[in-house]
Design a protein around this motif. Structure first.
Motif, PDB file in Angstrom:
ATOM      1  N   HIS A  34     -25.361 -15.067  -1.199  1.00 46.69           N
ATOM      2  CA  HIS A  34     -24.752 -15.353  -2.491  1.00 46.69           C
ATOM      3  C   HIS A  34     -23.771 -14.268  -2.916  1.00 46.69           C
ATOM      4  N   LEU A  35     -23.713 -13.168  -2.152  1.00 50.26           N
ATOM      5  CA  LEU A  35     -22.783 -12.086  -2.503  1.00 50.26           C
ATOM      6  C   LEU A  35     -21.649 -11.963  -1.496  1.00 50.26           C
ATOM      7  N   GLN A  99     -31.453 -23.782 -11.383  1.00 51.75           N
ATOM      8  CA  GLN A  99     -31.934 -22.413 -11.129  1.00 51.75           C
ATOM      9  C   GLN A  99     -33.054 -22.113 -12.128  1.00 51.75           C
ATOM     10  N   ARG A 103     -32.353 -14.456 -13.953  1.00 53.26           N
ATOM     11  CA  ARG A 103     -31.243 -13.868 -13.227  1.00 53.26           C
ATOM     12  C   ARG A 103     -31.036 -12.420 -13.633  1.00 53.26           C
ATOM     13  N   PHE A 107     -23.632  -9.271  -9.215  1.00 50.37           N
ATOM     14  CA  PHE A 107     -23.273  -8.541  -7.989  1.00 50.37           C
ATOM     15  C   PHE A 107     -24.410  -7.714  -7.423  1.00 50.37           C
ATOM     16  N   SER A 111     -29.154 -11.143  -8.583  1.00 49.38           N
ATOM     17  CA  SER A 111     -28.303 -11.821  -9.559  1.00 49.38           C
ATOM     18  C   SER A 111     -28.573 -13.317  -9.594  1.00 49.38           C
ATOM     19  N   ALA A 112     -29.123 -13.857  -8.502  1.00 44.32           N
ATOM     20  CA  ALA A 112     -29.431 -15.290  -8.498  1.00 44.32           C
ATOM     21  C   ALA A 112     -30.628 -15.536  -7.585  1.00 44.32           C
ATOM     22  N   ILE A 115     -31.125 -18.913  -5.784  1.00 38.95           N
ATOM     23  CA  ILE A 115     -30.230 -19.163  -4.651  1.00 38.95           C
ATOM     24  C   ILE A 115     -30.696 -18.388  -3.428  1.00 38.95           C
TER      25      ILE A 115
ATOM     26  N   THR B 127     -19.165 -17.590 -10.765  1.00 40.77           N
ATOM     27  CA  THR B 127     -19.969 -16.368 -10.737  1.00 40.77           C
ATOM     28  C   THR B 127     -20.728 -16.177 -12.045  1.00 40.77           C
ATOM     29  N   GLU B 128     -20.049 -16.453 -13.145  1.00 45.00           N
ATOM     30  CA  GLU B 128     -20.694 -16.265 -14.437  1.00 45.00           C
ATOM     31  C   GLU B 128     -21.836 -17.251 -14.650  1.00 45.00           C
ATOM     32  N   LEU B 129     -21.614 -18.510 -14.236  1.00 45.67           N
ATOM     33  CA  LEU B 129     -22.606 -19.550 -14.516  1.00 45.67           C
ATOM     34  C   LEU B 129     -23.804 -19.485 -13.579  1.00 45.67           C
ATOM     35  N   THR B 130     -23.593 -19.091 -12.319  1.00 53.03           N
ATOM     36  CA  THR B 130     -24.695 -19.153 -11.357  1.00 53.03           C
ATOM     37  C   THR B 130     -25.214 -17.778 -10.968  1.00 53.03           C
ATOM     38  N   GLY B 131     -24.444 -16.726 -11.174  1.00 50.74           N
ATOM     39  CA  GLY B 131     -24.873 -15.403 -10.755  1.00 50.74           C
ATOM     40  C   GLY B 131     -24.562 -15.091  -9.313  1.00 50.74           C
ATOM     41  N   ALA B 132     -23.981 -16.058  -8.591  1.00 55.45           N
ATOM     42  CA  ALA B 132     -23.658 -15.821  -7.189  1.00 55.45           C
ATOM     43  C   ALA B 132     -22.194 -15.405  -7.085  1.00 55.45           C
ATOM     44  N   ALA B 133     -21.949 -14.221  -6.516  1.00 54.29           N
ATOM     45  CA  ALA B 133     -20.579 -13.726  -6.422  1.00 54.29           C
ATOM     46  C   ALA B 133     -19.782 -14.495  -5.382  1.00 54.29           C
ATOM     47  N   ASN B 134     -20.470 -15.044  -4.386  1.00 56.99           N
ATOM     48  CA  ASN B 134     -19.807 -15.841  -3.359  1.00 56.99           C
ATOM     49  C   ASN B 134     -19.694 -17.286  -3.866  1.00 56.99           C
ATOM     50  N   THR B 137     -21.248 -20.183  -1.864  1.00 63.27           N
ATOM     51  CA  THR B 137     -22.697 -20.354  -2.007  1.00 63.27           C
ATOM     52  C   THR B 137     -23.043 -20.918  -3.372  1.00 63.27           C
ATOM     53  N   ALA B 138     -22.304 -20.453  -4.398  1.00 62.98           N
ATOM     54  CA  ALA B 138     -22.569 -20.969  -5.744  1.00 62.98           C
ATOM     55  C   ALA B 138     -22.411 -22.482  -5.776  1.00 62.98           C
ATOM     56  N   ASP B 142     -25.835 -24.512  -5.969  1.00 65.31           N
ATOM     57  CA  ASP B 142     -26.057 -24.750  -7.389  1.00 65.31           C
ATOM     58  C   ASP B 142     -25.347 -26.024  -7.853  1.00 65.31           C
TER      59      ASP B 142
END
Lengths: 157, 178
Positions: A34-35, A99, A103, A107, A111-112, A115, B127-134, B137-138, B142
């Motif tokens: 996810h990052l 989700q 959270r 970053f 953070s998730a 996920i 990124t803001e809504l799911t927390g996933a920076a990628n 993947t978000a 999600d």
């Protein structure tokens, strides 16, 4: 047959050194999916590649690959059910696949969390699934040679 | 950049033609590997590292499995039936198809133009809504997680089918072998 005893000592020693690193790399690709680029599918495929390497190097009946062969289809099913369970857990936050875990900061690994868990379920599913497919093909070929005629006769009768 | 992309695409096309035309199964499998790895570099150049990584690792495992399977199959293929009419008809069809494709591509927006408003919304908010920076993947886990659930089901079904077809012939008889 060459398969049952695996490859040369050079390949086996290098595999012994590399296997852990390959598995950790696959896990990291999935865990940080996810990052950074990657995710459960890529990570699971890397893990499956590691076990395929073990099977090819050590042969079908020895080493870590043999252990994984026995559990591959069970792990495949567990991965799929885990994904479904995590999806259903989303109802605690309101909807299917929502989700549900709290959270953390952006970053970071936390953070998730939902996920991350879904990615790990996919890792288990894809890793075990691809490896089960490989071992089915490899072991099918391996055992088919001696008793093909025998089993075909049995099927006819 | 475009030049590299076109070169790589041509390379991939050549590889797929080679895979079709190779006489030996093992060479065809290796040509398939060339196609997949070239394609992964194309994805990388287009700025899609997620797809590129997946393409590379899937290609590696697929080629390994195919080589393993191909090395057991006796290397004999049925001779290709060729004749002048056949060749001419094939070439004519290929020309028509290329002409239609070129005409179709003329109507598309230029390569890389931003046309879709929803995509922009996802890029800004994901990124803001799911927390996933990628963002990939978000979206996969999600916004479009149902798709991923279906995908996982497809893989599970495929594996179950493969295991059912390829299961050991006489498992009950030779339990000691496992």
């Amino acid at each position: 047959m060459s398969d049952s005893q695996g490859m040369s000592i050079v390949v086996r020693v290098v595999t012994r050194w590399l296997l852990g690193l390959i598995l950790i790399f696959g896990l990291a690709v999935a865990l940080y999916g996810h990052l950074t680029p990657g995710g459960g599918f890529a990570g699971g495929t890397i893990v499956a590649c590691g076990f395929v390497l073990a099977i090819l190097a050590f042969g079908g009946s020895r080493g870590p690959g043999a252990f994984f062969t026995r559990w591959a289809s069970a792990l495949d099913a567990i991965g799929a059910l885990a994904f479904l369970a995590l999806a259903i857990l989303g109802f605690t936050a309101g909807a299917f696949l929502q989700q549900w875990a709290a959270r953390g900061d952006a970053f970071t690994l936390g953070s998730a969390p939902s996920i991350v868990l879904l990615n790990l379920a996919i890792l288990l599913k894809v890793g075990a699934g691809l490896f089960a497919g490989f071992s089915a093909i490899a072991l099918f070929e391996q055992t088919a040679d001696p008793d093909t005629a025998d089993s075909e006769k049995g099927a006819d009768a | 950049m475009d030049f590299v992309l076109y070169g790589l695409t041509g390379f991939v096309i050549l590889g797929s033609i080679a895979a079709l035309e190779m006489k030996s199964l093992l060479s065809a499998v290796i040509a398939v590997g060339v196609v997949g790895l070239g394609l992964s570099i194309v994805f990388l150049l287009l700025g899609a590292p997620d797809i590129a990584i997946t393409q590379v690792v899937v290609e590696v495992i697929v080629v390994t499995v195919l080589i393993r399977a191909a090395s057991r199959v006796p290397a004999e293929t049925a001779p290709l039936r060729t004749g002048r009419t056949r060749t001419l008809a094939g070439a004519g069809l290929a020309l028509v198809a290329v002409g239609l494709l070129v005409a179709a591509f003329q109507t598309l927006p230029a390569f890389g133009t931003q046309r879709f408003a929803p995509a922009l919304w996802y890029l800004e908010q994901a990124t803001e809504l799911t927390g996933a920076a990628n963002v990939v993947t978000a979206i996969l886990l999600d916004f479009r997680a149902y798709d991923t659930l279906g995908e996982a089901t497809v893989i599970l079904t495929a594996v179950v089918g493969a295991l059912a077809v390829l299961r050991r012939p006489s498992r009950r008889k030779e339990k000691s072998h496992v």
